[in-house]
Scaffold this active site. Sequence first.
Site, PDB file in Angstrom:
ATOM      1  N   GLY A 298      50.422  51.216   9.660  1.00  0.00           N
ATOM      2  CA  GLY A 298      50.567  49.995  10.458  1.00  0.00           C
ATOM      3  C   GLY A 298      50.071  48.871   9.552  1.00  0.00           C
ATOM      4  O   GLY A 298      48.903  48.859   9.145  1.00  0.00           O
TER       5      GLY A 298
ATOM      6  N   ILE B 238      46.224  43.663  12.073  1.00  0.00           N
ATOM      7  CA  ILE B 238      44.982  44.371  11.717  1.00  0.00           C
ATOM      8  C   ILE B 238      45.164  45.069  10.367  1.00  0.00           C
ATOM      9  O   ILE B 238      44.281  45.022   9.511  1.00  0.00           O
ATOM     10  CB  ILE B 238      44.565  45.393  12.802  1.00  0.00           C
ATOM     11  CG1 ILE B 238      44.375  44.702  14.151  1.00  0.00           C
ATOM     12  CG2 ILE B 238      43.264  46.107  12.394  1.00  0.00           C
ATOM     13  CD1 ILE B 238      43.987  45.632  15.295  1.00  0.00           C
ATOM     14  N   GLY B 239      46.322  45.698  10.164  1.00  0.00           N
ATOM     15  CA  GLY B 239      46.569  46.421   8.908  1.00  0.00           C
ATOM     16  C   GLY B 239      46.402  45.509   7.696  1.00  0.00           C
ATOM     17  O   GLY B 239      45.752  45.864   6.708  1.00  0.00           O
TER      18      GLY B 239
ATOM     19  N   ASP C 293      54.269  51.016   6.809  1.00  0.00           N
ATOM     20  CA  ASP C 293      54.805  50.472   8.079  1.00  0.00           C
ATOM     21  C   ASP C 293      56.276  50.836   8.161  1.00  0.00           C
ATOM     22  O   ASP C 293      56.933  51.017   7.131  1.00  0.00           O
ATOM     23  CB  ASP C 293      54.646  48.939   8.117  1.00  0.00           C
ATOM     24  CG  ASP C 293      54.625  48.382   9.540  1.00  0.00           C
ATOM     25  OD1 ASP C 293      53.546  47.928   9.985  1.00  0.00           O
ATOM     26  OD2 ASP C 293      55.688  48.400  10.195  1.00  0.00           O
TER      27      ASP C 293
ATOM     28  N   THR D 265      44.825  52.017  17.418  1.00  0.00           N
ATOM     29  CA  THR D 265      45.927  51.755  18.353  1.00  0.00           C
ATOM     30  C   THR D 265      45.496  51.960  19.810  1.00  0.00           C
ATOM     31  O   THR D 265      44.818  52.935  20.132  1.00  0.00           O
ATOM     32  CB  THR D 265      47.115  52.685  18.016  1.00  0.00           C
ATOM     33  OG1 THR D 265      47.502  52.438  16.661  1.00  0.00           O
ATOM     34  CG2 THR D 265      48.304  52.443  18.930  1.00  0.00           C
ATOM     35  N   ASN D 266      45.911  51.051  20.670  1.00  0.00           N
ATOM     36  CA  ASN D 266      45.589  51.105  22.106  1.00  0.00           C
ATOM     37  C   ASN D 266      46.656  51.819  22.921  1.00  0.00           C
ATOM     38  O   ASN D 266      47.799  51.860  22.482  1.00  0.00           O
ATOM     39  CB  ASN D 266      45.458  49.672  22.637  1.00  0.00           C
ATOM     40  CG  ASN D 266      44.039  49.151  22.551  1.00  0.00           C
ATOM     41  OD1 ASN D 266      43.085  49.880  22.805  1.00  0.00           O
ATOM     42  ND2 ASN D 266      43.907  47.887  22.180  1.00  0.00           N
TER      43      ASN D 266
ATOM     44  N   HIS E  14      37.227  52.228  25.909  1.00  0.00           N
ATOM     45  CA  HIS E  14      37.514  50.857  25.490  1.00  0.00           C
ATOM     46  C   HIS E  14      38.391  50.238  26.565  1.00  0.00           C
ATOM     47  O   HIS E  14      39.521  50.618  26.736  1.00  0.00           O
ATOM     48  CB  HIS E  14      38.246  50.897  24.145  1.00  0.00           C
ATOM     49  CG  HIS E  14      38.568  49.541  23.605  1.00  0.00           C
ATOM     50  ND1 HIS E  14      37.612  48.593  23.365  1.00  0.00           N
ATOM     51  CD2 HIS E  14      39.742  48.996  23.238  1.00  0.00           C
ATOM     52  CE1 HIS E  14      38.200  47.517  22.872  1.00  0.00           C
ATOM     53  NE2 HIS E  14      39.487  47.735  22.789  1.00  0.00           N
TER      54      HIS E  14
HETATM   55  P1  A3D Z   1      50.785  44.361  15.010  1.00  0.00           P
HETATM   56  O1  A3D Z   1      50.492  43.137  14.219  1.00  0.00           O
HETATM   57  O2  A3D Z   1      51.975  44.342  15.912  1.00  0.00           O
HETATM   58  O3  A3D Z   1      50.919  45.586  13.996  1.00  0.00           O
HETATM   59  C1  A3D Z   1      51.359  46.837  14.390  1.00  0.00           C
HETATM   60  C2  A3D Z   1      52.287  47.341  13.299  1.00  0.00           C
HETATM   61  O4  A3D Z   1      52.651  48.681  13.599  1.00  0.00           O
HETATM   62  C3  A3D Z   1      53.598  46.547  13.172  1.00  0.00           C
HETATM   63  O5  A3D Z   1      53.696  46.001  11.866  1.00  0.00           O
HETATM   64  C4  A3D Z   1      54.685  47.577  13.433  1.00  0.00           C
HETATM   65  O6  A3D Z   1      55.830  47.413  12.610  1.00  0.00           O
HETATM   66  C5  A3D Z   1      53.949  48.870  13.085  1.00  0.00           C
HETATM   67  N1  A3D Z   1      54.559  50.064  13.647  1.00  0.00           N
HETATM   68  C6  A3D Z   1      55.170  50.233  14.847  1.00  0.00           C
HETATM   69  N2  A3D Z   1      55.601  51.512  14.966  1.00  0.00           N
HETATM   70  C7  A3D Z   1      55.221  52.151  13.824  1.00  0.00           C
HETATM   71  C8  A3D Z   1      55.380  53.482  13.351  1.00  0.00           C
HETATM   72  N3  A3D Z   1      56.008  54.405  14.080  1.00  0.00           N
HETATM   73  N4  A3D Z   1      54.884  53.789  12.144  1.00  0.00           N
HETATM   74  C9  A3D Z   1      54.237  52.862  11.394  1.00  0.00           C
HETATM   75  N5  A3D Z   1      54.068  51.589  11.784  1.00  0.00           N
HETATM   76  C10 A3D Z   1      54.573  51.236  12.980  1.00  0.00           C
HETATM   77  O7  A3D Z   1      49.526  44.790  15.912  1.00  0.00           O
HETATM   78  P2  A3D Z   1      47.963  44.629  15.549  1.00  0.00           P
HETATM   79  O8  A3D Z   1      47.749  44.996  14.115  1.00  0.00           O
HETATM   80  O9  A3D Z   1      47.479  43.330  16.057  1.00  0.00           O
HETATM   81  O10 A3D Z   1      47.359  45.761  16.523  1.00  0.00           O
HETATM   82  C11 A3D Z   1      47.603  47.127  16.270  1.00  0.00           C
HETATM   83  C12 A3D Z   1      47.094  48.008  17.419  1.00  0.00           C
HETATM   84  O11 A3D Z   1      45.681  47.883  17.525  1.00  0.00           O
HETATM   85  C13 A3D Z   1      47.635  47.653  18.811  1.00  0.00           C
HETATM   86  O12 A3D Z   1      47.940  48.834  19.519  1.00  0.00           O
HETATM   87  C14 A3D Z   1      46.475  46.931  19.472  1.00  0.00           C
HETATM   88  O13 A3D Z   1      46.502  47.019  20.874  1.00  0.00           O
HETATM   89  C15 A3D Z   1      45.315  47.696  18.886  1.00  0.00           C
HETATM   90  N6  A3D Z   1      44.002  47.035  18.954  1.00  0.00           N
HETATM   91  C16 A3D Z   1      42.932  47.819  19.259  1.00  0.00           C
HETATM   92  C17 A3D Z   1      41.664  47.279  19.320  1.00  0.00           C
HETATM   93  C18 A3D Z   1      40.508  48.149  19.658  1.00  0.00           C
HETATM   94  O14 A3D Z   1      39.393  47.684  19.710  1.00  0.00           O
HETATM   95  C19 A3D Z   1      40.718  49.556  19.924  1.00  0.00           C
HETATM   96  C20 A3D Z   1      41.474  45.907  19.078  1.00  0.00           C
HETATM   97  C21 A3D Z   1      42.583  45.130  18.764  1.00  0.00           C
HETATM   98  C22 A3D Z   1      43.858  45.707  18.700  1.00  0.00           C
END
Ligand code: A3D
Length: 320
Positions: free
Chosen positions: A10, A14-15, A34, A120-121, A176
Amino acid sequence: MARKKIALVGAGMIGGTLAHLAAMKEMGDVVLFDIAEGMPAGKALDLSQAGPVEGFDANLKGTSDYKDIAGADVVIVTAGVPRKPGMSRDDLLGINLKVMKAVGEGIKANCPDAFVICITNPLDAMVWALREFSGLPHNKVVGMAGVLDSARFRHFLAEEFDVSMEDVTAFVLGGHGDTMVPILEYSTVAGIPVPDLIKMGWSTQEKMDAIVDRTRKGGGEIVQLLGNGSAYYAPATSAIQMAEAYLKDKKRVLPCAAHLTGQYGVDGLYVGVPIVIGANGVERVVEIELNDEAKVNFQVSVDAVKELLEACKGIDSSLA
Ligand code: A3D
């Protein structure tokens, strides 16, 4: 000694932040994976070009091929979709469960010895599913939530007491989500528990209750403000702290979603509890005595996690 390898599955908000932090701290070489073609390579190239300015040496590679995560020491998983305003973390379940299956299989085939941190959530269910799909030992798969939730709590407490964030420790248990359990008795300023600080006149119970409530809803507050997506700086920093604890065998005591086998009366679930992270992954679960109110709140949180696992099993029969 060869550099460590950190795979980020990902490469979204965040990544990308994880990659930046890992490179700046010279934690090792970084692979950004990704499914979005080109984007991870673009981020890797952009970050590599920060290297000469910041003076860090790390190879950064972007990819959409799981083979590139082979041999990773740490994998941090953020693949999936984040929340939009009005969505709960649980609304993400169906989509992100499928993503966890693909990621779990990718990890199993390419880096089964890695320490895996899931972000991931909905977190407590996704970390459980990721462990099931990957087949890795339970001590090598953890969820990041407690470090972030307690950082939010610490930030609000430090502001209220007008003291350095460094001197505030805080304690958050449970899943969480809005059922998380911040515990004031184990939260301190330089070792002085919050209830004592209230007695000393530093604040009031009402203000503490408001801070607990704001902490519980801390993620949603940011989702509303951003308007598109969820928090990423503090979540990334929190996961990096966990990765460093493992890579440097620091034996840090951190609140994380860990697999419980009877501790706190919970068996077979991932729930947020304090654990020791060292070179063996989760080395210990710290089991503290909870007061009656915390016990009730913890149980509500555990029940919410259980419900999500049942929903996962309903969606994917291989988990049942
Ligand atoms: P975002 O910027 O959308 O990044 C997620 C990435 O995952 C995107 O670039 C997608 O292309 C990629 N992706 C989707 N499907 C796949 C796959 N099958 N294989 C590989 N990559 C894929 O989201 P984000 O970085 O802001 O957040 C990521 C996750 O973290 C989400 O589920 C949020 O809800 C979660 N999150 C959790 C917390 C906790 O404290 C637990 C806090 C903040 C966000």
